[in-house]
Design a protein around this motif. Structure first.
Motif, short mmCIF file in Angstrom:
data_model
loop_
_atom_site.label_atom_id
_atom_site.label_comp_id
_atom_site.label_asym_id
_atom_site.label_seq_id
_atom_site.Cartn_x
_atom_site.Cartn_y
_atom_site.Cartn_z
N GLN A 21 2.08 6.65 -6.86
CA GLN A 21 1.07 7.62 -7.29
C GLN A 21 1.58 9.05 -7.08
OE1 GLN A 21 -2.32 6.45 -4.95
NE2 GLN A 21 -3.17 5.19 -6.57
N GLN A 22 2.23 9.30 -5.96
CA GLN A 22 2.77 10.62 -5.69
C GLN A 22 3.87 10.96 -6.70
OE1 GLN A 22 3.99 10.71 -1.60
NE2 GLN A 22 1.90 10.68 -0.83
N HIS A 54 0.84 -1.20 0.00
CA HIS A 54 0.00 0.00 0.00
C HIS A 54 0.88 1.26 0.00
CE1 HIS A 54 -3.42 2.57 0.74
NE2 HIS A 54 -2.77 3.11 1.75
N LEU A 55 1.91 1.25 0.82
CA LEU A 55 2.81 2.39 0.91
C LEU A 55 3.55 2.60 -0.41
CD1 LEU A 55 4.29 4.62 2.47
CD2 LEU A 55 5.85 2.86 3.34
N SER A 89 1.18 4.02 -2.97
CA SER A 89 0.93 5.43 -2.67
C SER A 89 2.11 6.30 -3.11
CB SER A 89 0.67 5.60 -1.18
OG SER A 89 0.55 6.96 -0.84
#
Length: 100
Positions: A71-72, A64-65, A68
């Protein structure tokens, strides 16, 4: 495997989240490198059945990290591309204006 090691690995992920939010990307990378080394050391040990669920939860947090962060990264790249386009358009405008 001890629960202390899992707690430490989870704390490392928390530290990565904090570093990313503070835009301290080099620090986040260093923490992830250390996390990877610690995780490999943990996985080199024999694992009992009771460790599977907490380890699976850790892997899910990692995924998940990382998603994320990707995506950033992609959002930042899109902003950089837009800035480049705007800069080129401004230069073209200025160049056209000077020719007029």
């Amino acid at each position: 495997m001890s629960l202390d090691m899992l707690d430490s690995l989870n704390a490392q992920l928390d530290a990565v989240v904090q570093a990313v939010h503070a835009q301290e990307f080099e620090r986040a990378g260093d923490i992830l490198d250390h996390h990877d080394q610690d995780l490999h050391a943990l996985l080199a040990q024999p694992l009992a059945a009771q460790h599977h669920a907490p380890l699976t939860a850790l892997f899910e947090r990692q995924q998940h990290l990382l998603a994320s962060m990707a995506q950033q990264r992609d959002a930042a790249a899109a902003l950089a591309r837009n800035d480049q386009r705007s800069l080129r358009a401004a230069h073209a405008y200025l160049q056209a204006e000077s020719l007029a």
